[in-house]
Scaffold this motif. Structure first.
Motif, PDB file in Angstrom:
ATOM      1  N   THR A 111     -33.781 -25.665  94.609  1.00  0.00           N
ATOM      2  CA  THR A 111     -32.552 -25.856  93.829  1.00  0.00           C
ATOM      3  C   THR A 111     -31.351 -26.217  94.686  1.00  0.00           C
ATOM      4  O   THR A 111     -30.306 -26.575  94.149  1.00  0.00           O
ATOM      5  N   ALA A 112     -31.469 -26.103  96.002  1.00  0.00           N
ATOM      6  CA  ALA A 112     -30.347 -26.377  96.891  1.00  0.00           C
ATOM      7  C   ALA A 112     -30.840 -27.062  98.149  1.00  0.00           C
ATOM      8  O   ALA A 112     -32.029 -27.007  98.480  1.00  0.00           O
ATOM      9  N   THR A 113     -29.928 -27.698  98.844  1.00  0.00           N
ATOM     10  CA  THR A 113     -30.264 -28.350 100.106  1.00  0.00           C
ATOM     11  C   THR A 113     -29.010 -28.427 100.965  1.00  0.00           C
ATOM     12  O   THR A 113     -27.908 -28.101 100.502  1.00  0.00           O
ATOM     13  N   THR A 114     -29.175 -28.833 102.207  1.00  0.00           N
ATOM     14  CA  THR A 114     -28.035 -28.924 103.100  1.00  0.00           C
ATOM     15  C   THR A 114     -27.592 -30.368 103.265  1.00  0.00           C
ATOM     16  O   THR A 114     -28.405 -31.291 103.177  1.00  0.00           O
ATOM     17  N   VAL A 115     -26.311 -30.551 103.506  1.00  0.00           N
ATOM     18  CA  VAL A 115     -25.748 -31.876 103.734  1.00  0.00           C
ATOM     19  C   VAL A 115     -24.602 -31.741 104.736  1.00  0.00           C
ATOM     20  O   VAL A 115     -23.894 -30.733 104.747  1.00  0.00           O
ATOM     21  N   VAL A 116     -24.459 -32.734 105.584  1.00  0.00           N
ATOM     22  CA  VAL A 116     -23.376 -32.741 106.580  1.00  0.00           C
ATOM     23  C   VAL A 116     -22.291 -33.687 106.084  1.00  0.00           C
ATOM     24  O   VAL A 116     -22.570 -34.829 105.699  1.00  0.00           O
ATOM     25  N   GLY A 155     -13.253 -32.796 111.578  1.00  0.00           N
ATOM     26  CA  GLY A 155     -14.533 -32.308 112.076  1.00  0.00           C
ATOM     27  C   GLY A 155     -15.620 -32.413 111.024  1.00  0.00           C
ATOM     28  O   GLY A 155     -15.389 -32.817 109.880  1.00  0.00           O
ATOM     29  N   ARG A 156     -16.832 -32.040 111.427  1.00  0.00           N
ATOM     30  CA  ARG A 156     -17.975 -32.111 110.520  1.00  0.00           C
ATOM     31  C   ARG A 156     -18.517 -30.711 110.271  1.00  0.00           C
ATOM     32  O   ARG A 156     -18.495 -29.851 111.147  1.00  0.00           O
ATOM     33  N   ILE A 157     -19.011 -30.508 109.060  1.00  0.00           N
ATOM     34  CA  ILE A 157     -19.592 -29.223 108.700  1.00  0.00           C
ATOM     35  C   ILE A 157     -20.902 -29.460 107.958  1.00  0.00           C
ATOM     36  O   ILE A 157     -21.112 -30.518 107.363  1.00  0.00           O
ATOM     37  N   GLU A 158     -21.765 -28.461 108.030  1.00  0.00           N
ATOM     38  CA  GLU A 158     -23.008 -28.497 107.256  1.00  0.00           C
ATOM     39  C   GLU A 158     -22.881 -27.508 106.115  1.00  0.00           C
ATOM     40  O   GLU A 158     -22.526 -26.340 106.319  1.00  0.00           O
ATOM     41  N   LEU A 159     -23.170 -27.972 104.904  1.00  0.00           N
ATOM     42  CA  LEU A 159     -23.033 -27.154 103.709  1.00  0.00           C
ATOM     43  C   LEU A 159     -24.373 -27.003 103.004  1.00  0.00           C
ATOM     44  O   LEU A 159     -25.196 -27.921 102.987  1.00  0.00           O
ATOM     45  N   LEU A 160     -24.580 -25.830 102.414  1.00  0.00           N
ATOM     46  CA  LEU A 160     -25.701 -25.616 101.503  1.00  0.00           C
ATOM     47  C   LEU A 160     -25.153 -25.786 100.095  1.00  0.00           C
ATOM     48  O   LEU A 160     -24.284 -25.024  99.660  1.00  0.00           O
ATOM     49  N   VAL A 161     -25.643 -26.799  99.394  1.00  0.00           N
ATOM     50  CA  VAL A 161     -25.089 -27.145  98.085  1.00  0.00           C
ATOM     51  C   VAL A 161     -26.205 -27.256  97.047  1.00  0.00           C
ATOM     52  O   VAL A 161     -27.363 -27.540  97.390  1.00  0.00           O
ATOM     53  N   PRO A 162     -25.888 -27.035  95.772  1.00  0.00           N
ATOM     54  CA  PRO A 162     -26.889 -27.263  94.717  1.00  0.00           C
ATOM     55  C   PRO A 162     -27.311 -28.727  94.696  1.00  0.00           C
ATOM     56  O   PRO A 162     -26.500 -29.621  94.930  1.00  0.00           O
ATOM     57  N   ARG A 163     -28.560 -28.977  94.415  1.00  0.00           N
ATOM     58  CA  ARG A 163     -29.070 -30.346  94.398  1.00  0.00           C
ATOM     59  C   ARG A 163     -28.361 -31.207  93.348  1.00  0.00           C
ATOM     60  O   ARG A 163     -28.264 -32.417  93.505  1.00  0.00           O
ATOM     61  N   ARG A 164     -27.865 -30.568  92.302  1.00  0.00           N
ATOM     62  CA  ARG A 164     -27.200 -31.349  91.262  1.00  0.00           C
ATOM     63  C   ARG A 164     -25.916 -31.998  91.765  1.00  0.00           C
ATOM     64  O   ARG A 164     -25.410 -32.949  91.153  1.00  0.00           O
ATOM     65  N   ILE A 171     -25.561 -33.319  94.908  1.00  0.00           N
ATOM     66  CA  ILE A 171     -25.825 -34.229  96.012  1.00  0.00           C
ATOM     67  C   ILE A 171     -25.380 -35.651  95.702  1.00  0.00           C
ATOM     68  O   ILE A 171     -24.790 -36.342  96.548  1.00  0.00           O
ATOM     69  N   ALA A 172     -25.638 -36.132  94.501  1.00  0.00           N
ATOM     70  CA  ALA A 172     -25.288 -37.519  94.166  1.00  0.00           C
ATOM     71  C   ALA A 172     -23.787 -37.758  94.297  1.00  0.00           C
ATOM     72  O   ALA A 172     -23.350 -38.777  94.844  1.00  0.00           O
ATOM     73  N   ARG A 173     -22.983 -36.811  93.815  1.00  0.00           N
ATOM     74  CA  ARG A 173     -21.527 -36.981  93.913  1.00  0.00           C
ATOM     75  C   ARG A 173     -21.051 -36.935  95.363  1.00  0.00           C
ATOM     76  O   ARG A 173     -20.145 -37.671  95.754  1.00  0.00           O
ATOM     77  N   ILE A 174     -21.679 -36.073  96.162  1.00  0.00           N
ATOM     78  CA  ILE A 174     -21.281 -35.982  97.573  1.00  0.00           C
ATOM     79  C   ILE A 174     -21.639 -37.263  98.305  1.00  0.00           C
ATOM     80  O   ILE A 174     -20.825 -37.809  99.072  1.00  0.00           O
ATOM     81  N   LEU A 175     -22.842 -37.761  98.089  1.00  0.00           N
ATOM     82  CA  LEU A 175     -23.261 -39.000  98.757  1.00  0.00           C
ATOM     83  C   LEU A 175     -22.404 -40.182  98.315  1.00  0.00           C
ATOM     84  O   LEU A 175     -22.079 -41.067  99.119  1.00  0.00           O
ATOM     85  N   HIS A 176     -22.018 -40.201  97.058  1.00  0.00           N
ATOM     86  CA  HIS A 176     -21.142 -41.272  96.583  1.00  0.00           C
ATOM     87  C   HIS A 176     -19.786 -41.207  97.277  1.00  0.00           C
ATOM     88  O   HIS A 176     -19.229 -42.235  97.691  1.00  0.00           O
TER      89      HIS A 176
END
Length: 213
Positions: free
Chosen positions: A115-120, A178-187, A189-194
């Motif tokens: 249900t979740a994954t990490t993204v930088v 700076g850059r950070i790594e976040l654990l976010v809900p998969r739902r 991810i699309a908005r973050i990548l956009h």
């Protein structure tokens, strides 16, 4: 007929009897110690997890779903899972395991991964000084528009968990916060990548202030 006089035990004989008794006790104690030592050597080993049956990738497991065995792994056995390695929320099988197979740590995944994954992400403004790994953050995005301007910010991920801050060697242009790594809900991810692809200005804001912050 006169009664015979009682036989007396000389001090020398008494000392010999006492010496034999002491030697016997010492031998018994030595024998017990040797047995305990042998049992202790035989019991050496480490508790590891074993698949009680064939497990397929994607199965969610708790500690009770696996067997615990004591085995001697040697110096090359540090890659196997132990009971203390399993988090309370359980794990997910990352690759198939055969029945009776020792469970490698590499074959287990975080149960939250479904249900979740990490993204930088690269931030436009730095995190506050009180923010620490594990804190909950809201990720805001100000959409980039023409002329180098940005639109009104909106939340694109709520209650994301800060995994870590990333320290880069050298200076990266445009990476002011700076850059950070976040654990976010998969739902989300699309908005973050956009937002990342669009070059939006991103900021991470704590959901709550820590005590003393």
């Amino acid at each position: 007929m006169s009664a015979s006089a009682p036989t007396s035990v000389s001090p020398t004989s008494r000392r010999r009897i006492d010496a034999r008794l002491i030697v016997g006790l010492v031998l018994v104690m030595a024998s017990i110690a040797a047995v305990v030592g042998i049992v202790g050597v035989a019991d050496e080993g480490e508790e590891v997890l074993v698949a009680p049956r064939s497990l397929t990738a994607g199965e969610e497991l708790q500690l009770d779903d696996l067997e615990v065995r004591r085995v001697s792994l040697g110096v090359e056995g540090h890659g196997y899972a132990r009971p203390s390695d399993l988090p309370a929320e359980g794990v997910v099988v990352a690759r198939p395991l055969a029945a009776g197979e020792l469970v490698p740590l590499s074959a287990l995944g975080d149960a939250r991964g479904t249900t979740a994954t990490t993204v930088v992400v690269a931030l436009s403004t730095p995190l506050g000084a009180t923010v620490r790994a594990g804190d909950a953050l809201d990720l805001w995005s100000a959409p980039a528009i023409e002329g180098g301007r940005f639109g009104a910010p909106v939340v694109i991920a709520s209650n994301a968990q800060l995994v870590r801050t990333i320290v880069d060697d050298g200076i990266v242009a445009g990476d002011d916060g700076g850059r950070i790594e976040l654990l976010v809900p998969r739902r989300d991810i699309a908005r973050i990548l956009h937002a990342l692809a669009n070059g939006d200005a991103l900021a991470a804001v704590p959901v709550a202030l820590t005590i003393g912050g």
